[in-house]
Write a protein that holds these residues in place. Structure first.
Motif, PDB file in Angstrom:
ATOM      1  N   LEU A   1      -1.184   7.050   5.578  1.00  0.00           N
ATOM      2  CA  LEU A   1      -1.959   7.895   4.668  1.00  0.00           C
ATOM      3  C   LEU A   1      -2.864   7.059   3.776  1.00  0.00           C
ATOM      4  O   LEU A   1      -4.047   7.354   3.596  1.00  0.00           O
ATOM      5  CB  LEU A   1      -1.006   8.677   3.767  1.00  0.00           C
ATOM      6  CG  LEU A   1      -0.758  10.132   4.110  1.00  0.00           C
ATOM      7  CD1 LEU A   1       0.231  10.721   3.118  1.00  0.00           C
ATOM      8  CD2 LEU A   1      -2.077  10.906   4.048  1.00  0.00           C
ATOM      9  N   SER A   2      -2.280   6.006   3.206  1.00  0.00           N
ATOM     10  CA  SER A   2      -3.058   5.216   2.254  1.00  0.00           C
ATOM     11  C   SER A   2      -4.210   4.522   2.948  1.00  0.00           C
ATOM     12  O   SER A   2      -5.303   4.405   2.393  1.00  0.00           O
ATOM     13  CB  SER A   2      -2.165   4.212   1.544  1.00  0.00           C
ATOM     14  OG  SER A   2      -1.554   3.379   2.484  1.00  0.00           O
TER      15      SER A   2
ATOM     16  N   LYS B   1       0.536   7.992  -6.207  1.00  0.00           N
ATOM     17  CA  LYS B   1      -0.478   9.033  -6.381  1.00  0.00           C
ATOM     18  C   LYS B   1       0.149  10.415  -6.448  1.00  0.00           C
ATOM     19  O   LYS B   1      -0.460  11.358  -6.936  1.00  0.00           O
ATOM     20  CB  LYS B   1      -1.452   9.006  -5.207  1.00  0.00           C
ATOM     21  CG  LYS B   1      -2.357   7.805  -5.201  1.00  0.00           C
ATOM     22  CD  LYS B   1      -3.391   7.969  -4.094  1.00  0.00           C
ATOM     23  CE  LYS B   1      -4.086   6.658  -3.817  1.00  0.00           C
ATOM     24  NZ  LYS B   1      -4.767   6.685  -2.527  1.00  0.00           N
ATOM     25  N   TYR B   2       1.363  10.558  -5.866  1.00  0.00           N
ATOM     26  CA  TYR B   2       1.949  11.890  -5.772  1.00  0.00           C
ATOM     27  C   TYR B   2       2.900  12.196  -6.916  1.00  0.00           C
ATOM     28  O   TYR B   2       3.367  13.316  -7.049  1.00  0.00           O
ATOM     29  CB  TYR B   2       2.670  12.055  -4.434  1.00  0.00           C
ATOM     30  CG  TYR B   2       1.751  11.820  -3.267  1.00  0.00           C
ATOM     31  CD1 TYR B   2       0.756  12.754  -2.963  1.00  0.00           C
ATOM     32  CD2 TYR B   2       1.825  10.670  -2.505  1.00  0.00           C
ATOM     33  CE1 TYR B   2      -0.127  12.540  -1.926  1.00  0.00           C
ATOM     34  CE2 TYR B   2       0.950  10.447  -1.462  1.00  0.00           C
ATOM     35  CZ  TYR B   2      -0.019  11.382  -1.173  1.00  0.00           C
ATOM     36  OH  TYR B   2      -0.890  11.163  -0.143  1.00  0.00           O
TER      37      TYR B   2
ATOM     38  N   LEU C   1       3.432   6.879   4.654  1.00  0.00           N
ATOM     39  CA  LEU C   1       2.725   6.564   3.403  1.00  0.00           C
ATOM     40  C   LEU C   1       1.678   5.482   3.653  1.00  0.00           C
ATOM     41  O   LEU C   1       0.550   5.555   3.157  1.00  0.00           O
ATOM     42  CB  LEU C   1       3.712   6.100   2.336  1.00  0.00           C
ATOM     43  CG  LEU C   1       4.474   7.205   1.601  1.00  0.00           C
ATOM     44  CD1 LEU C   1       5.547   6.604   0.714  1.00  0.00           C
ATOM     45  CD2 LEU C   1       3.508   8.042   0.768  1.00  0.00           C
TER      46      LEU C   1
ATOM     47  N   LEU D   1       0.804  -1.228   0.000  1.00  0.00           N
ATOM     48  CA  LEU D   1       0.000   0.000   0.000  1.00  0.00           C
ATOM     49  C   LEU D   1       0.831   1.271   0.000  1.00  0.00           C
ATOM     50  O   LEU D   1       0.504   2.236  -0.680  1.00  0.00           O
ATOM     51  CB  LEU D   1      -0.917   0.018   1.227  1.00  0.00           C
ATOM     52  CG  LEU D   1      -2.356  -0.450   1.033  1.00  0.00           C
ATOM     53  CD1 LEU D   1      -3.104  -0.317   2.339  1.00  0.00           C
ATOM     54  CD2 LEU D   1      -3.037   0.370  -0.042  1.00  0.00           C
ATOM     55  N   PHE D   2       1.929   1.275   0.776  1.00  0.00           N
ATOM     56  CA  PHE D   2       2.718   2.509   0.873  1.00  0.00           C
ATOM     57  C   PHE D   2       3.222   2.906  -0.498  1.00  0.00           C
ATOM     58  O   PHE D   2       3.300   4.079  -0.848  1.00  0.00           O
ATOM     59  CB  PHE D   2       3.888   2.321   1.849  1.00  0.00           C
ATOM     60  CG  PHE D   2       4.970   1.427   1.334  1.00  0.00           C
ATOM     61  CD1 PHE D   2       4.870   0.063   1.460  1.00  0.00           C
ATOM     62  CD2 PHE D   2       6.089   1.967   0.718  1.00  0.00           C
ATOM     63  CE1 PHE D   2       5.861  -0.761   0.977  1.00  0.00           C
ATOM     64  CE2 PHE D   2       7.091   1.143   0.228  1.00  0.00           C
ATOM     65  CZ  PHE D   2       6.974  -0.234   0.355  1.00  0.00           C
TER      66      PHE D   2
ATOM     67  N   TYR E   1       1.784   2.057  -3.408  1.00  0.00           N
ATOM     68  CA  TYR E   1       0.579   2.441  -4.145  1.00  0.00           C
ATOM     69  C   TYR E   1       0.269   3.912  -3.878  1.00  0.00           C
ATOM     70  O   TYR E   1      -0.069   4.684  -4.766  1.00  0.00           O
ATOM     71  CB  TYR E   1      -0.539   1.542  -3.621  1.00  0.00           C
ATOM     72  CG  TYR E   1      -1.908   1.653  -4.220  1.00  0.00           C
ATOM     73  CD1 TYR E   1      -2.175   1.112  -5.467  1.00  0.00           C
ATOM     74  CD2 TYR E   1      -2.953   2.225  -3.505  1.00  0.00           C
ATOM     75  CE1 TYR E   1      -3.451   1.156  -5.986  1.00  0.00           C
ATOM     76  CE2 TYR E   1      -4.224   2.270  -4.011  1.00  0.00           C
ATOM     77  CZ  TYR E   1      -4.474   1.730  -5.259  1.00  0.00           C
ATOM     78  OH  TYR E   1      -5.739   1.761  -5.759  1.00  0.00           O
ATOM     79  N   GLU E   2       0.439   4.306  -2.582  1.00  0.00           N
ATOM     80  CA  GLU E   2       0.178   5.676  -2.181  1.00  0.00           C
ATOM     81  C   GLU E   2       1.192   6.618  -2.834  1.00  0.00           C
ATOM     82  O   GLU E   2       0.833   7.674  -3.348  1.00  0.00           O
ATOM     83  CB  GLU E   2       0.280   5.768  -0.655  1.00  0.00           C
ATOM     84  CG  GLU E   2      -0.144   7.091  -0.058  1.00  0.00           C
ATOM     85  CD  GLU E   2      -1.626   7.359  -0.248  1.00  0.00           C
ATOM     86  OE1 GLU E   2      -2.376   6.397  -0.462  1.00  0.00           O
ATOM     87  OE2 GLU E   2      -2.009   8.540  -0.182  1.00  0.00           O
TER      88      GLU E   2
ATOM     89  N   ASN F   1      -6.848   7.165   3.466  1.00  0.00           N
ATOM     90  CA  ASN F   1      -7.541   7.485   2.212  1.00  0.00           C
ATOM     91  C   ASN F   1      -8.488   6.377   1.791  1.00  0.00           C
ATOM     92  O   ASN F   1      -9.554   6.609   1.238  1.00  0.00           O
ATOM     93  CB  ASN F   1      -6.536   7.718   1.088  1.00  0.00           C
ATOM     94  CG  ASN F   1      -5.778   9.005   1.289  1.00  0.00           C
ATOM     95  OD1 ASN F   1      -6.173   9.814   2.125  1.00  0.00           O
ATOM     96  ND2 ASN F   1      -4.704   9.191   0.554  1.00  0.00           N
TER      97      ASN F   1
END
Ligand code: FES
Lengths: 441, 183
Positions: free
Chosen positions: A344-345, A285-286, A341, A278-279, A281-282, A348
């Protein structure tokens, strides 16, 4: 009885020296609870191997049958859901155990000479486990599996020059399909296990040649050493048992349902990768546009390279963390970035409004029963009956809607709306759709 | 896994290696926990491996047609398609059975396989007999053996009539034996 058999064998095979090498390995500074993670990882690998073999009893690696065979395991086989749960949560536990094991080795400076090769073998083991996770994820052949793998493979495609070629090789062709599934299966159950076992052998061989690192101050190490058996073995056993209980409890209590069967034509499905990816994947996004390759492959390649060659990058001979501010500082920064990260993910993920499938079904019913003949929603439909564009705001009560559909006149006297033959689920779906019609979502 | 009671090699073990009852205790706890994990895995895994092997196939009642379509006194072959569950695979399979309606309205249904070695037999209208082309067995309209190597009469399938429709349970039987043995 057991001891008599042992004596009999020992008198012929001379087992005592073997036993001594296995159990009486000296641990400088004595046994400790912080040394358990290597054994825990090894135990979890065995658990994965065993549950994996049993899953293979019923699993079929073809797009026609993969999904059905997993469903068969889940619903028809005694303890099937439990065994699959053990394999699923065992994988997560293994990633955690490896993370803690690496953290301990890092903190104790256990990668420093003469143990560089042991660290490097460990990093390769870690990467192999990640490939295990990636290939295993596709096997159930449900929507999540299919689309998460699609994204993973597409990332490889951003590597310049060879990206396209690598993507094709991973898929076994132009698209993700039968050949992808069978090669992921073969890699997951045949290639990787053999590689992993060989590397575990190497990792342990080096350990036995150079011995465990022990405490970071020589003064403490000199206080004395004790043998691996019994105290360290005992500590390992206690923690391993705890881990087993946790994984088994998760397998029993946390259902891990299949999503729908993979549908390559349905591009609306939004897959979520496993938490340990996931980290990353997050991060994606940036980074957009021309910078994207930075995140998809330059950064990962860099991180892997640094991890692998870390013993040669950090040349400070001290093992005491206090005397290694730079190494420790960079380690902390890395951890903070990855964990934030991840945090955060996860945040979200829960913030994304999940489309309620019952709303979609209700919308279909609305069309099927010709409601638009009389009602109007955002300008579409007849004007004989009330406008429903914002009925979710004006009539927020689900019960009212259900009652109203069953018998319109019972709640709205004089209404000319006919009764429709709806079953309970349809009533519920239609009510969900009504409630979703709001000004602000 | 236990080195209890072995003399600890001199020099190799430090002074802090537990000895005596502490050593024994740790050994016991270790083996105890290992056995618990072993049991916790062995029982579910055994059940996991065995359970589908013991499952008996449930054979459902299938609708094979309208009883009005069967002429009295004249055997008729009825075709139908059935789904057979094979583990997680669903197979559609065509079956053709022989139905005989007696003048009193009773219907008998015969398995389509000859009791000798399992060939498909036919009704010969002129001879008023079922004949098997493989080795020449002959059966009368009630399934009794008239001639040939067949060791037993034709096999009956369980059947019933509901709302004018003929329902049956398809079964298979071992061929070549004088006893009826369901497979
Ligand atoms: S199989 Fe019918 S006579 Fe042999």
């Amino acid at each position: 009885m057991a001891s008599r058999i042992y004596k009999w064998l020992d008198s012929r095979l001379n087992l005592k020296p073997v036993e001594r090498t296995l159990l009486d390995e000296p641990i400088p500074g004595g046994a400790s609870w912080i040394y358990v993670f290597g054994s825990v990882t090894l135990f979890l690998f065995l658990l994965q191997a065993i549950t994996g073999m049993f899953l293979a009893l019923y699993y079929a690696p073809t797009p026609d049958h993969a999904y059905d065979s997993i469903r068969f395991i889940e619903t028809e086989v005694l303890f099937g859901a439990f065994v699959r749960g053990l394999h699923h949560w065992g994988a997560s536990a293994m990633v955690v155990a490896i993370g803690l094991h690496m953290l301990q080795a890092f903190l104790y400076g256990a990668y420093k000479p003469p143990r560089e090769a042991m660290w490097m073998a460990g990093v390769v083991l870690f990467l192999l486990v990640m490939v295990f996770a990636f290939t295993g994820y596709l096997l159930p052949w449900d929507q999540t599996a299919y689309w998460a793998t699609q994204i993973g493979i597409n990332m490889v495609g951003t590597v310049p020059v060879v990206g396209d070629f690598m993507m094709r090789v991973m898929r076994g062709g132009e698209t993700l399909g039968a050949l992808t599934l069978s090669r992921f299966f073969a890699i997951h159950v045949l290639f990787l296990p053999s590689l992993l076992v060989a590397l575990i052998g190497l990792h342990l061989f080096i350990l036995r040649r150079v011995g465990p690192a022990g405490p970071w101050t020589d003064a403490r190490a000199k206080l004395g050493s004790e043998t691996f058996y019994p105290r360290q073995v005992y500590m390992d056993a206690v923690v391993i048992f705890g881990v087993f209980v946790v994984v088994a409890a998760a397998a029993l209590a946390v259902p891990f349902p299949l999503t729908d069967k993979a549908d390559p034509s349905d591009t609306t499905f939004v897959p979520v990768p496993e938490w340990y990816f996931l980290f990353y994947y997050e991060l994606l996004k940036y980074v957009h546009g021309p910078l994207e390759p930075l995140a998809t492959w330059i950064l990962p390649a860099l991180v892997i390279g640094i991890m692998l060659f870390w013993p040669f990058i950090d040349r400070n001979p001290a093992r005491n963390p206090i005397r290694r501010p730079v190494a420790l500082g960079s380690g902390v920064v890395f951890l903070v970035v990855v964990l934030s990260l991840l945090g955060l993910s996860i945040k979200n993920l829960y913030a994304v409004p999940r489309a309620d499938p019952s709303v979609a079904r209700g919308k279909v019913l609305y069309g099927e029963f010709g409601c638009a003949g009389c009602h109007r929603i955002h300008g579409a439909g007849g004007a004989m009956a009330p406008d429903l564009s914002f009925v979710g705001d004006t009539r927020p009560d689900r019960e009212w809607h259900v009652k109203h559909f069953k018998d319109p006149q019972s709640v709205s006297a004089g209404s000319f709306m006919p009764k429709f033959p709806l079953d309970d689920r349809q009533l519920d779906d239609l009510a969900s759709y009504m409630l979703s019609l709001k000004k602000a979502p | 896994m236990s080195s209890d009671g072995n003399p600890i090699p001199d020099g190799e073990a430090g002074f802090s290696t537990p000895v005596g009852s502490r050593r024994t205790f740790m050994g016991w706890v270790t083996s105890g926990l290992a056995s618990l994990i072993g049991l916790g895995l062995a029982i579910p895994l055994l059940g996991y491996m065995i359970s589908p092997a013991l499952k008996r196939r449930v054979r459902p009642w299938v609708d094979v047609g309208n009883i009005g379509d069967i002429p009295p006194g004249e055997p008729k072959q009825l075709d139908y398609v059935t789904t057979i569950q094979d583990g997680y695979v669903e197979n559609r399979s065509h079956k053709a059975i022989w139905a005989v309606k007696h003048p009193d309205g009773q219907i008998k249904v015969f398995s389509p396989m000859c009791t000798h070695l399992g060939c498909g037999y036919r009704w010969e209208a002129e001879e008023k007999a079922f004949k098997c082309p493989c080795h020449g067995s002959v059966f009368d309209i009630d399934g009794h053996v008239l001639a040939g190597p067949a060791p037993r009469p034709l096999d009956l399938l369980p059947s019933k009539i509901e709302n004018g429709r003929l329902l049956l349970v398809f079964k298979e039987f071992k061929s070549g034996t004088s006893q009826v043995v369901e497979l």
